[in-house]
Design a protein around this motif. Sequence first.
Motif, PDB file in Angstrom:
ATOM      1  N   GLU A  32       7.738   4.198   5.541  1.00 27.54           N
ATOM      2  CA  GLU A  32       8.954   4.975   5.335  1.00 27.54           C
ATOM      3  C   GLU A  32       9.364   5.693   6.629  1.00 27.54           C
ATOM      4  O   GLU A  32      10.545   5.755   6.977  1.00 27.54           O
ATOM      5  CB  GLU A  32       8.731   5.988   4.209  1.00 27.54           C
ATOM      6  N   GLN A  33       8.364   6.224   7.359  1.00 27.52           N
ATOM      7  CA  GLN A  33       8.672   6.948   8.598  1.00 27.52           C
ATOM      8  C   GLN A  33       9.124   6.007   9.720  1.00 27.52           C
ATOM      9  O   GLN A  33       9.836   6.427  10.642  1.00 27.52           O
ATOM     10  CB  GLN A  33       7.436   7.743   9.066  1.00 27.52           C
ATOM     11  N   THR A  34       8.731   4.737   9.657  1.00 27.83           N
ATOM     12  CA  THR A  34       9.114   3.779  10.720  1.00 27.83           C
ATOM     13  C   THR A  34      10.165   2.790  10.226  1.00 27.83           C
ATOM     14  O   THR A  34      10.390   1.748  10.868  1.00 27.83           O
ATOM     15  CB  THR A  34       7.858   3.018  11.186  1.00 27.83           C
ATOM     16  N   ARG A  35      10.801   3.076   9.089  1.00 26.39           N
ATOM     17  CA  ARG A  35      11.735   2.123   8.482  1.00 26.39           C
ATOM     18  C   ARG A  35      12.880   1.768   9.431  1.00 26.39           C
ATOM     19  O   ARG A  35      13.248   0.600   9.574  1.00 26.39           O
ATOM     20  CB  ARG A  35      12.292   2.696   7.178  1.00 26.39           C
ATOM     21  N   GLN A  36      13.434   2.766  10.132  1.00 29.71           N
ATOM     22  CA  GLN A  36      14.573   2.505  11.013  1.00 29.71           C
ATOM     23  C   GLN A  36      14.172   1.555  12.148  1.00 29.71           C
ATOM     24  O   GLN A  36      14.921   0.619  12.485  1.00 29.71           O
ATOM     25  CB  GLN A  36      15.111   3.830  11.586  1.00 29.71           C
ATOM     26  N   GLN A  37      12.986   1.795  12.758  1.00 27.91           N
ATOM     27  CA  GLN A  37      12.526   0.930  13.842  1.00 27.91           C
ATOM     28  C   GLN A  37      12.266  -0.483  13.333  1.00 27.91           C
ATOM     29  O   GLN A  37      12.559  -1.469  14.022  1.00 27.91           O
ATOM     30  CB  GLN A  37      11.239   1.501  14.467  1.00 27.91           C
ATOM     31  N   ILE A  38      11.686  -0.557  12.122  1.00 25.67           N
ATOM     32  CA  ILE A  38      11.374  -1.879  11.558  1.00 25.67           C
ATOM     33  C   ILE A  38      12.668  -2.668  11.340  1.00 25.67           C
ATOM     34  O   ILE A  38      12.759  -3.859  11.687  1.00 25.67           O
ATOM     35  CB  ILE A  38      10.585  -1.728  10.238  1.00 25.67           C
ATOM     36  N   GLU A  39      13.630  -1.997  10.745  1.00 26.23           N
ATOM     37  CA  GLU A  39      14.884  -2.687  10.434  1.00 26.23           C
ATOM     38  C   GLU A  39      15.629  -3.086  11.705  1.00 26.23           C
ATOM     39  O   GLU A  39      16.200  -4.181  11.795  1.00 26.23           O
ATOM     40  CB  GLU A  39      15.751  -1.780   9.575  1.00 26.23           C
ATOM     41  N   SER A  40      15.660  -2.218  12.727  1.00 28.01           N
ATOM     42  CA  SER A  40      16.400  -2.526  13.952  1.00 28.01           C
ATOM     43  C   SER A  40      15.727  -3.625  14.762  1.00 28.01           C
ATOM     44  O   SER A  40      16.375  -4.341  15.525  1.00 28.01           O
ATOM     45  CB  SER A  40      16.551  -1.266  14.807  1.00 28.01           C
ATOM     46  N   SER A  41      14.377  -3.758  14.608  1.00 31.55           N
ATOM     47  CA  SER A  41      13.655  -4.784  15.378  1.00 31.55           C
ATOM     48  C   SER A  41      13.588  -6.112  14.649  1.00 31.55           C
ATOM     49  O   SER A  41      13.240  -7.130  15.236  1.00 31.55           O
ATOM     50  CB  SER A  41      12.246  -4.284  15.690  1.00 31.55           C
ATOM     51  N   GLY A  42      13.877  -6.110  13.366  1.00 34.08           N
ATOM     52  CA  GLY A  42      13.803  -7.336  12.588  1.00 34.08           C
ATOM     53  C   GLY A  42      12.396  -7.816  12.316  1.00 34.08           C
ATOM     54  O   GLY A  42      12.194  -9.008  12.021  1.00 34.08           O
ATOM     55  N   VAL A  43      11.421  -6.928  12.377  1.00 34.75           N
ATOM     56  CA  VAL A  43      10.010  -7.303  12.133  1.00 34.75           C
ATOM     57  C   VAL A  43       9.767  -7.442  10.645  1.00 34.75           C
ATOM     58  O   VAL A  43      10.189  -6.608   9.850  1.00 34.75           O
ATOM     59  CB  VAL A  43       9.049  -6.251  12.725  1.00 34.75           C
ATOM     60  N   LYS A  44       9.022  -8.491  10.311  1.00 38.28           N
ATOM     61  CA  LYS A  44       8.631  -8.715   8.913  1.00 38.28           C
ATOM     62  C   LYS A  44       7.294  -8.014   8.666  1.00 38.28           C
ATOM     63  O   LYS A  44       6.304  -8.263   9.370  1.00 38.28           O
ATOM     64  CB  LYS A  44       8.507 -10.211   8.640  1.00 38.28           C
ATOM     65  N   ILE A  45       7.275  -7.151   7.659  1.00 39.89           N
ATOM     66  CA  ILE A  45       6.058  -6.403   7.308  1.00 39.89           C
ATOM     67  C   ILE A  45       5.441  -6.992   6.044  1.00 39.89           C
ATOM     68  O   ILE A  45       6.117  -7.145   5.026  1.00 39.89           O
ATOM     69  CB  ILE A  45       6.361  -4.912   7.090  1.00 39.89           C
ATOM     70  N   THR A  46       4.136  -7.318   6.154  1.00 45.90           N
ATOM     71  CA  THR A  46       3.390  -7.825   4.979  1.00 45.90           C
ATOM     72  C   THR A  46       2.218  -6.887   4.739  1.00 45.90           C
ATOM     73  O   THR A  46       1.488  -6.530   5.669  1.00 45.90           O
ATOM     74  CB  THR A  46       2.878  -9.247   5.222  1.00 45.90           C
ATOM     75  N   VAL A  47       2.031  -6.492   3.467  1.00 45.89           N
ATOM     76  CA  VAL A  47       0.948  -5.553   3.104  1.00 45.89           C
ATOM     77  C   VAL A  47       0.059  -6.202   2.048  1.00 45.89           C
ATOM     78  O   VAL A  47       0.567  -6.768   1.072  1.00 45.89           O
ATOM     79  CB  VAL A  47       1.530  -4.227   2.583  1.00 45.89           C
ATOM     80  N   ALA A  48      -1.236  -6.121   2.244  1.00 44.76           N
ATOM     81  CA  ALA A  48      -2.195  -6.683   1.283  1.00 44.76           C
ATOM     82  C   ALA A  48      -2.195  -5.866  -0.008  1.00 44.76           C
ATOM     83  O   ALA A  48      -1.641  -4.766  -0.076  1.00 44.76           O
ATOM     84  CB  ALA A  48      -3.605  -6.685   1.891  1.00 44.76           C
ATOM     85  N   ASP A  49      -2.876  -6.400  -1.024  1.00 45.38           N
ATOM     86  CA  ASP A  49      -2.964  -5.723  -2.330  1.00 45.38           C
ATOM     87  C   ASP A  49      -4.336  -5.054  -2.507  1.00 45.38           C
ATOM     88  O   ASP A  49      -5.309  -5.355  -1.811  1.00 45.38           O
ATOM     89  CB  ASP A  49      -2.741  -6.734  -3.457  1.00 45.38           C
ATOM     90  N   ASP A  50      -4.370  -4.176  -3.511  1.00 44.53           N
ATOM     91  CA  ASP A  50      -5.648  -3.588  -3.989  1.00 44.53           C
ATOM     92  C   ASP A  50      -6.462  -2.919  -2.879  1.00 44.53           C
ATOM     93  O   ASP A  50      -7.645  -3.176  -2.689  1.00 44.53           O
ATOM     94  CB  ASP A  50      -6.514  -4.665  -4.668  1.00 44.53           C
TER      95      ASP A  50
END
Length: 773
Positions: free
Chosen positions: A639-657
């Motif tokens: 949430e705190q890096t959402r703007q940077q993530i969106e502007s850079s076009g990086v795909k974020i994947t998070v594991a489960d459990d």
Amino acid sequence: MSLEGPGSGDGKRQLLLFKVTDAAGRAKNLDELFRSVHEYLNELMKNISICIILYDAKKESLNLVYPANVNEKSSFSPWWRTLASYLIKEGKPLIATTELISRFAHEKAEALPAVLLGTPLRVKDKVMGVMCLFNYHDASTYSDEDLEMLKFVADQIAIAIERKQMEDALRESKEKYLSLMNDAIGSLSSGIIILDDHFRVVWVNHAIEEFFGIERDAIIGMDKRRLIKEKIKYIFEEPEKFERVVLSTYDNNTYIEQFECHVLPGVNRRERFLEHWSTPIRTGVFAGGRIEHYHDITARKRIEQRLAAQEKNLSLVFDNLLDGILIVDYDGRILKYNSVLAAMFEVEPEEMIGRNILELVAPESRDAVREILKDVRAGRGGHPGTYRVINRSGREFWVEWLGTDMIYEGRHVNLVSIRDITRRRYMEKELKEASEFLENVIDNIPDTITIKDSKHRLVMVNKAYCEITGLKKEEVIGKTVYRDKDEEVFQTKRVVNIPERTYTDRAGKRHYVSVKKAPLVNEAGEITHVLTISHDITGLKEAEKELEAKNKELEQFTYTVSHDLRAPLLTIQGFIHLLREDLKRNEQDKVDKELKYIEDAAKKMEKLLNDTLQLSRIGRVMNPPEEVPFGEIINEALEQTRQQIESSGVKITVADDFPVVHVDRMRIVEVLVNLITNSIKYMGDQPHPEIFIGYRKDDDEVVFFVRDNGIGIDRSQHEKVFELFYKLDSNTNGTGAGLAIVKKIIEVHGGRVWIESELGQGCTVCFTLPVAG
């Protein structure tokens, strides 16, 4: 010895000896003497037979003068001759059982005695024959005391035989009689004085010269009454008694006199005890006179004196022992007890004699006393038994009883030793409690403590030692564990300090300890044991290493800060100089540009100072740790890096459990923000930038990671990227403090952080955190 009745032994023996002596003096002939002796012995000892064999040394022949079987002398078989010859040859008394007797029987005998008592008939060194007592029924009939008694009887018989022989010879002729006195009586070991009917001295032997210290030629022919009054009586300890008793026999020469007297040491004589025995002379040349025998009983009296002294000493010991001593018969009647026992049970010294032992204690203690006596009589009294008793006044105390079976006054009794151990039990209890307290204290000391004896055997270890070795106390106590330093303590008697020693525990962890070895001494100042205390200094060593690392880190930090802060300062200083020149020339465009450079340098310095301050606060300013699912921390960071993530076009994947972690939530969010920002910053020209946030299990350890597919990091830079203000690309934004802050936060949580990457193949930053549960 087959004596009957209490205290009868000494009295009956004395009576027997008196009767034998009397018979030896009064018997008309030897046969009468032998029959009398046989009769007296039968009164003392039951079921005995007697035989007397005389020995003719010149003819080397044996003559049975009194048969063993009074019915017929034909019972004298060859084995008797063999046994008599053996006694004469050996010259000493003998107690023989059937087994030994059978060795003398060369032919098969119809019946052999069960036991035989034999002794030579001896006058001084002359063996006159053999006297034997025997019993066909009981092999335990005779004792050493009986043998001593028989020796005395035999001596009297030998003297009587010799005396009778002399009287027979005197009857034949006075000259022959006097010759016999010179040849035989003069050499007797007993002193002899012969008096005529006027009580003049007609003969004395050499023994009298030795006993009285007078020459016999000087007193032969003298009146014995006058001789006693003027001279002889003064050599005795009780002169008046000696005079009175002996002169009475002259006034009434009809009886036998016997008494003991004590000769005092003097000129030509030594101290000795004599037994006076005298009898009237009824026949022969000196009929109407008297014969006096003086038998040296010094050895016997010395023994009696020693026995009396021993008995006195034993009585003193008996009454002065620290323990109570009690003698009881098999019916429980008290025969004797000492003063200690009287005080213990609060009775008078003679009060309980003849009464039952159970009367000493209260009724509730009597069963215990019965058990004690039962154990003693069963042969189990050799080991101390502890009992609680209550005496008649109600005092309760603890005693230790030790009993044994013994013979007292001719009968089997119980000897019981009783020790009051009440105080000892209280002391033992206090000592046990103190020992348990000390052991508890020692067991709760974290240092390992051991004590070894002089043979390097472990005699004490504490709980810490057992926990380290994994052994129980009973498994190590008594084991030998040799150490050179222990021996050094024993040799030098000094404390030995070992500042540092290492060992590896059962889990494979290396420990550092400081060791102190000290001598333990006894009251004599002798070293008996070595005390070893090992203090674990692993934490101190680790703190020292950590401090060393911190100092190194501080040194590097100081160097880095001073270096990186100097650059903007130099920029500011340089442009201030240019600014002055341009202001003088009023070149406004250049002034504005130079002010912009100074402003940028100041902002950079501010950023460096802020990052430096933030890094220094980590570990000092922390929020309380909490248990939080790691997935929630990831969501806050994204949430705190959402703007940077969106502007850079990086795909974020998070594991489960993701697991739950126990951390400072805000600090770990800061870690993820730094790692996500760095991954975005170093994507390079990657057309499809991706970041994967996950975790894995390496053995028992949970490893979290942030993986990207950016430019990657060369292996040589894996450690350097965590240094303060270090940047892979100096043209990128930021101060280069991000990964240094990440490392510091992770380490404050007890974790570690590292890089897994190859240049051009993306980068994975791994780290560990405490997992809840």
